[in-house]
Design a protein around this motif. Sequence first.
Motif, PDB file in Angstrom:
ATOM      1  N   VAL A  85       3.270  -7.154   0.433  1.00  0.00           N
ATOM      2  CA  VAL A  85       3.881  -5.855   0.097  1.00  0.00           C
ATOM      3  C   VAL A  85       2.933  -5.014  -0.751  1.00  0.00           C
ATOM      4  CG1 VAL A  85       6.269  -6.704   0.202  1.00  0.00           C
ATOM      5  CG2 VAL A  85       5.009  -6.854  -1.955  1.00  0.00           C
ATOM      6  N   ASP A  86       3.035  -3.690  -0.584  1.00  0.00           N
ATOM      7  CA  ASP A  86       2.351  -2.723  -1.455  1.00  0.00           C
ATOM      8  C   ASP A  86       0.833  -2.856  -1.469  1.00  0.00           C
ATOM      9  OD1 ASP A  86       2.624  -0.483  -3.191  1.00  0.00           O
ATOM     10  OD2 ASP A  86       2.340  -1.755  -4.957  1.00  0.00           O
ATOM     11  N   CYS A  87       0.226  -3.295  -0.384  1.00  0.00           N
ATOM     12  CA  CYS A  87      -1.231  -3.478  -0.376  1.00  0.00           C
ATOM     13  C   CYS A  87      -1.853  -2.901   0.896  1.00  0.00           C
ATOM     14  CB  CYS A  87      -1.589  -4.952  -0.511  1.00  0.00           C
ATOM     15  SG  CYS A  87      -3.346  -5.209  -0.776  1.00  0.00           S
ATOM     16  N   GLY A  88      -2.668  -1.863   0.718  1.00  0.00           N
ATOM     17  CA  GLY A  88      -3.227  -1.117   1.846  1.00  0.00           C
ATOM     18  C   GLY A  88      -4.347  -1.840   2.573  1.00  0.00           C
ATOM     19  N   ASN A  89      -5.166  -2.600   1.848  1.00  0.00           N
ATOM     20  CA  ASN A  89      -6.266  -3.272   2.531  1.00  0.00           C
ATOM     21  C   ASN A  89      -6.322  -4.758   2.185  1.00  0.00           C
ATOM     22  OD1 ASN A  89      -6.959  -2.418  -0.006  1.00  0.00           O
ATOM     23  ND2 ASN A  89      -9.113  -2.174   0.455  1.00  0.00           N
ATOM     24  N   ALA A  90      -6.721  -5.526   3.196  1.00  0.00           N
ATOM     25  CA  ALA A  90      -6.615  -6.985   3.126  1.00  0.00           C
ATOM     26  C   ALA A  90      -7.420  -7.606   1.981  1.00  0.00           C
ATOM     27  CB  ALA A  90      -7.052  -7.582   4.470  1.00  0.00           C
ATOM     28  N   GLU A  91      -8.545  -6.996   1.604  1.00  0.00           N
ATOM     29  CA  GLU A  91      -9.361  -7.590   0.526  1.00  0.00           C
ATOM     30  C   GLU A  91      -8.628  -7.582  -0.817  1.00  0.00           C
ATOM     31  OE1 GLU A  91     -11.587  -4.293   1.815  1.00  0.00           O
ATOM     32  OE2 GLU A  91     -10.448  -5.441   3.285  1.00  0.00           O
ATOM     33  N   ARG A  92      -7.689  -6.648  -0.990  1.00  0.00           N
ATOM     34  CA  ARG A  92      -6.994  -6.539  -2.282  1.00  0.00           C
ATOM     35  C   ARG A  92      -5.768  -7.447  -2.378  1.00  0.00           C
ATOM     36  NH1 ARG A  92      -4.619  -1.646  -4.020  1.00  0.00           N
ATOM     37  NH2 ARG A  92      -4.868  -2.272  -6.172  1.00  0.00           N
ATOM     38  N   ILE A  93      -5.459  -8.196  -1.311  1.00  0.00           N
ATOM     39  CA  ILE A  93      -4.265  -9.041  -1.363  1.00  0.00           C
ATOM     40  C   ILE A  93      -4.479 -10.188  -2.347  1.00  0.00           C
ATOM     41  CG2 ILE A  93      -2.699 -10.522  -0.048  1.00  0.00           C
ATOM     42  CD1 ILE A  93      -3.521  -8.904   2.459  1.00  0.00           C
ATOM     43  N   SER A  94      -3.474 -10.457  -3.149  1.00  0.00           N
ATOM     44  CA  SER A  94      -3.533 -11.546  -4.121  1.00  0.00           C
ATOM     45  C   SER A  94      -2.450 -12.579  -3.767  1.00  0.00           C
ATOM     46  CB  SER A  94      -3.295 -11.008  -5.532  1.00  0.00           C
ATOM     47  OG  SER A  94      -3.230 -12.064  -6.450  1.00  0.00           O
ATOM     48  N   ASP A  95      -2.785 -13.882  -3.548  1.00  0.00           N
ATOM     49  CA  ASP A  95      -4.152 -14.316  -3.344  1.00  0.00           C
ATOM     50  C   ASP A  95      -4.437 -14.399  -1.842  1.00  0.00           C
ATOM     51  OD1 ASP A  95      -3.192 -16.953  -2.373  1.00  0.00           O
ATOM     52  OD2 ASP A  95      -2.790 -17.383  -4.466  1.00  0.00           O
ATOM     53  N   GLN A  96      -5.647 -14.800  -1.506  1.00  0.00           N
ATOM     54  CA  GLN A  96      -6.106 -14.716  -0.113  1.00  0.00           C
ATOM     55  C   GLN A  96      -5.516 -15.809   0.798  1.00  0.00           C
ATOM     56  OE1 GLN A  96      -8.258 -12.435   1.605  1.00  0.00           O
ATOM     57  NE2 GLN A  96      -7.756 -11.101  -0.111  1.00  0.00           N
ATOM     58  N   ARG A  97      -4.691 -16.690   0.256  1.00  0.00           N
ATOM     59  CA  ARG A  97      -4.065 -17.714   1.107  1.00  0.00           C
ATOM     60  C   ARG A  97      -2.997 -17.150   2.042  1.00  0.00           C
ATOM     61  NH1 ARG A  97      -1.910 -22.092  -2.867  1.00  0.00           N
ATOM     62  NH2 ARG A  97      -1.211 -20.160  -3.861  1.00  0.00           N
TER      63      ARG A  97
END
Length: 323
Positions: A85-97
Amino acid sequence: MDNKKKTFKKILKAIRDHETILIHGHVRPDGDCIGSQIGLKKLILANFPEKKVKVVGDVCEYCKFVGVPDGAEDEEYRGALSIVVDCGNAERISDQRYKFGDTLVKIDHHVEDTPYGDISYVEDSAGSCTQIITDFARQMKLMMTLDAAYPLYVGMVTDTGRFRFDSVTSTTFEDAAYLLSCGVNIEDVDNHLSVTTLKTLKLQGYVLSNFKATDNGYAYICMTQDIVKEYGVTNEEAANQVSTLAGIEGYPVWGLFMEYPDEIRIRIRSRGPEIKTLANKYNGGGHEKAAGAHLDNWEQLPDFLNDVDQLVKQYKDSLVKED
Ligand SMILES: [Mn+2]
């Protein structure tokens, strides 16, 4: 059936089809991010109490009162549904799992930079991600409990600057009204969000006395680690001081430069020109009127100031022409 409803139905089906659901947000989560994560978790549990739902990612210090992430073990992703939720680009997702799950759902309101997810619902005109989740709950006729409505309401309040940004529409208020009808106490939310620490208030005094401005009207403060230490605040508390420079007549764009050991993060805000393009040029992104960017070091500051100053000048010139 419209596209939105079709996608909402797919998301609901994905929720129904999975026993374990892991909800991710973005790095350095804000009120809307953690509100979306906790709100969605409580919403799913209210309607599907037999499911295992966990919030994964970072803690949002100033919104700890809505909840903190549960965390999850690697093996819990096996056959699971990941929702970001609330994340425009995949690199900013927390965490990457988030990639470890069996199916991936994206729910967001940022301008789409990098599409991701097996099912994706993005509405970049929505004032907050929690507004989309509220809309989802209403359209899919899910039961809304107070413990789901509360974090969803906090996300709306924080991401719309207390219902003051131009992303606020009559629909925002309809969705907010719906959450209030579930028992959310406005005063309680405001007490949590508005009470500030003495340290933060003193730092605000520093910002007001020491901010600088470019010739055409970009107001800014450089937040060095010396200042952060001197006032005894967290980096997040220091970075939130960007709002202290909002609303100065003649300064339609303002910002804060946050010093970290290996980079300088910029928070840029505007009540005039679109600033996302500028943010993109400096390795950032975000919304039209609220964005983030990066400098490698302070030597790059003059270039950035020059660019933002030109942007403000163009904006002011265009206003004169309109008159
Ligand atoms: Mn948001």
